[in-house]
Design a protein around this motif. Structure first.
Motif, mmCIF file in Angstrom:
data_model
loop_
_atom_site.group_PDB
_atom_site.id
_atom_site.type_symbol
_atom_site.label_atom_id
_atom_site.label_comp_id
_atom_site.label_asym_id
_atom_site.label_seq_id
_atom_site.Cartn_x
_atom_site.Cartn_y
_atom_site.Cartn_z
ATOM 1 N N THR A 1 10.018 -9.545 2.373
ATOM 2 C CA THR A 1 8.732 -9.221 3.572
ATOM 3 C C THR A 1 9.333 -7.399 3.085
ATOM 4 O OG1 THR A 1 9.461 -10.207 4.610
ATOM 5 C CG2 THR A 1 8.474 -8.139 5.801
ATOM 6 N N LEU A 2 8.425 -6.563 2.623
ATOM 7 C CA LEU A 2 7.832 -5.269 2.269
ATOM 8 C C LEU A 2 7.183 -4.560 3.403
ATOM 9 C CD1 LEU A 2 5.772 -5.730 -1.106
ATOM 10 C CD2 LEU A 2 8.102 -5.412 -0.821
ATOM 11 N N PRO A 3 7.973 -3.521 3.911
ATOM 12 C CA PRO A 3 6.957 -2.307 4.854
ATOM 13 C C PRO A 3 5.781 -1.674 3.984
ATOM 14 C CG PRO A 3 9.536 -1.636 3.677
ATOM 15 C CD PRO A 3 9.241 -3.346 4.004
ATOM 16 N N HIS B 1 5.671 0.721 10.376
ATOM 17 C CA HIS B 1 5.057 0.143 9.268
ATOM 18 C C HIS B 1 3.969 -0.935 9.775
ATOM 19 C CE1 HIS B 1 7.072 3.375 7.351
ATOM 20 N NE2 HIS B 1 7.907 3.078 7.957
ATOM 21 N N ALA B 2 3.511 -1.154 8.830
ATOM 22 C CA ALA B 2 2.841 -2.524 8.538
ATOM 23 C C ALA B 2 3.318 -3.387 7.906
ATOM 24 C CB ALA B 2 1.510 -2.917 8.006
ATOM 25 N N VAL B 3 3.397 -4.810 7.808
ATOM 26 C CA VAL B 3 4.242 -5.633 7.297
ATOM 27 C C VAL B 3 3.241 -7.275 5.954
ATOM 28 C CG1 VAL B 3 6.721 -6.850 7.456
ATOM 29 C CG2 VAL B 3 6.360 -5.192 9.194
ATOM 30 N N SER C 1 1.207 -3.481 -6.078
ATOM 31 C CA SER C 1 -1.163 -4.318 -5.556
ATOM 32 C C SER C 1 -1.196 -5.453 -4.424
ATOM 33 C CB SER C 1 -0.808 -4.793 -6.845
ATOM 34 O OG SER C 1 -2.633 -5.695 -6.791
ATOM 35 N N ALA C 2 -2.374 -4.947 -4.107
ATOM 36 C CA ALA C 2 -2.480 -5.785 -2.681
ATOM 37 C C ALA C 2 -2.404 -7.138 -3.309
ATOM 38 C CB ALA C 2 -3.918 -5.274 -2.147
ATOM 39 N N HIS C 3 -2.932 -7.160 -4.456
ATOM 40 C CA HIS C 3 -2.910 -9.164 -5.124
ATOM 41 C C HIS C 3 -2.402 -9.487 -4.555
ATOM 42 C CE1 HIS C 3 -5.729 -11.854 -6.980
ATOM 43 N NE2 HIS C 3 -4.082 -12.199 -8.157
ATOM 44 N N TYR C 4 -1.111 -9.138 -4.643
ATOM 45 C CA TYR C 4 0.234 -9.557 -4.690
ATOM 46 C C TYR C 4 0.850 -9.873 -3.309
ATOM 47 C CZ TYR C 4 -0.021 -10.044 -9.953
ATOM 48 O OH TYR C 4 -1.346 -10.045 -11.091
ATOM 49 N N VAL C 5 0.304 -9.341 -2.614
ATOM 50 C CA VAL C 5 0.917 -9.872 -1.399
ATOM 51 C C VAL C 5 -0.079 -9.521 0.239
ATOM 52 C CG1 VAL C 5 1.935 -7.489 0.571
ATOM 53 C CG2 VAL C 5 2.087 -7.206 -2.412
ATOM 54 N N SER C 6 0.075 -10.767 1.043
ATOM 55 C CA SER C 6 -0.292 -11.342 1.818
ATOM 56 C C SER C 6 -0.025 -10.390 3.365
ATOM 57 C CB SER C 6 0.386 -12.466 1.972
ATOM 58 O OG SER C 6 -0.349 -12.770 3.060
ATOM 59 N N ASN C 7 -0.599 -9.775 3.867
ATOM 60 C CA ASN C 7 -0.462 -9.049 5.260
ATOM 61 C C ASN C 7 -0.139 -9.918 6.574
ATOM 62 O OD1 ASN C 7 -1.792 -6.779 3.271
ATOM 63 N ND2 ASN C 7 -2.658 -6.416 5.125
ATOM 64 N N ARG C 8 0.885 -9.214 6.791
ATOM 65 C CA ARG C 8 1.264 -9.738 8.315
ATOM 66 C C ARG C 8 0.338 -9.434 9.413
ATOM 67 N NH1 ARG C 8 6.886 -11.962 7.467
ATOM 68 N NH2 ARG C 8 6.681 -13.618 5.786
ATOM 69 N N SER C 9 0.451 -8.352 9.039
ATOM 70 C CA SER C 9 -0.058 -6.757 10.274
ATOM 71 C C SER C 9 -1.080 -5.817 9.679
ATOM 72 C CB SER C 9 1.209 -6.010 10.977
ATOM 73 O OG SER C 9 1.860 -5.246 9.965
ATOM 74 N N ALA C 10 -2.653 -5.314 10.412
ATOM 75 C CA ALA C 10 -2.806 -4.594 9.476
ATOM 76 C C ALA C 10 -2.839 -2.960 9.161
ATOM 77 C CB ALA C 10 -4.155 -3.549 10.833
ATOM 78 N N VAL C 11 -3.398 -2.903 7.818
ATOM 79 C CA VAL C 11 -2.644 -1.760 7.016
ATOM 80 C C VAL C 11 -3.611 -0.260 7.311
ATOM 81 C CG1 VAL C 11 -1.922 -0.947 5.059
ATOM 82 C CG2 VAL C 11 -1.370 -3.121 5.624
ATOM 83 N N ARG C 12 -3.230 0.676 8.315
ATOM 84 C CA ARG C 12 -3.816 1.869 7.679
ATOM 85 C C ARG C 12 -4.297 2.404 6.374
ATOM 86 N NH1 ARG C 12 -1.917 6.918 6.883
ATOM 87 N NH2 ARG C 12 1.043 6.793 7.172
ATOM 88 N N TRP C 13 -5.361 3.312 6.378
ATOM 89 C CA TRP C 13 -6.010 3.758 4.223
ATOM 90 C C TRP C 13 -5.155 4.770 5.007
ATOM 91 C CZ3 TRP C 13 -8.247 1.774 1.304
ATOM 92 C CH2 TRP C 13 -9.178 0.938 0.522
ATOM 93 N N CYS C 14 -4.598 5.807 3.767
ATOM 94 C CA CYS C 14 -3.621 6.365 3.179
ATOM 95 C C CYS C 14 -5.116 7.687 3.361
ATOM 96 C CB CYS C 14 -3.350 6.590 1.779
ATOM 97 S SG CYS C 14 -1.883 5.298 1.362
#
Length: 120
Positions: A78-80, A44-46, A107-120
């Motif tokens: 940290t969220l998967p 999973h992305a993080v 919501s992605a507005h409140y999450v900072s990505n640590r890695s790339a996230v694929r589209w569903c």
């Protein structure tokens, strides 16, 4: 004497193949390709919860503010992330992240990505 020993050995080998054909074939067969025998591993992305004015981030049953709240996550946690999708607008951001194991969406507005996230 040598001929009889050879013949008895050959008879024993044929009998073993007749009794255990799968074992005999598996021992001589070529190994299966790697993709068949390997276990499926999901990575999973993080992301990290970064709400500014709140202490907790709502986890919703679907990708939008109209869906019911099914949980929450603390700031800094940290969220998967399984994948991203479009949903309702949160301060100009329509992107939502799906959490694993049917936990919900954030919501992605409140999450900072640590890695790339694929589209569903």
């Amino acid at each position: 004497m040598f001929g009889r020993t050879l013949r008895n050995g050959l008879v024993a080998a044929v009998a073993a193949v007749a009794v255990f054909p799968v074992t005999a074939v598996a021992a001589t067969a070529t190994p299966a390709p790697h993709h068949v025998t390997a276990h499926h591993v999901t990575r999973h992305a993080v992301g990290q919860v970064t709400t500014r004015h709140f202490k907790r981030l709502n986890v919703r049953s679907g990708p939008g503010t109209g869906y019911r709240v099914v949980g929450s996550r603390r700031v800094g946690r940290t969220l998967p992330i399984v994948c991203k999708t479009y949903g309702s607008n949160v301060y100009g951001n329509h992107r939502w992240y799906k959490l694993p194991h049917h936990e919900g969406y954030v919501s992605a507005h409140y999450v900072s990505n640590r890695s790339a996230v694929r589209w569903c």
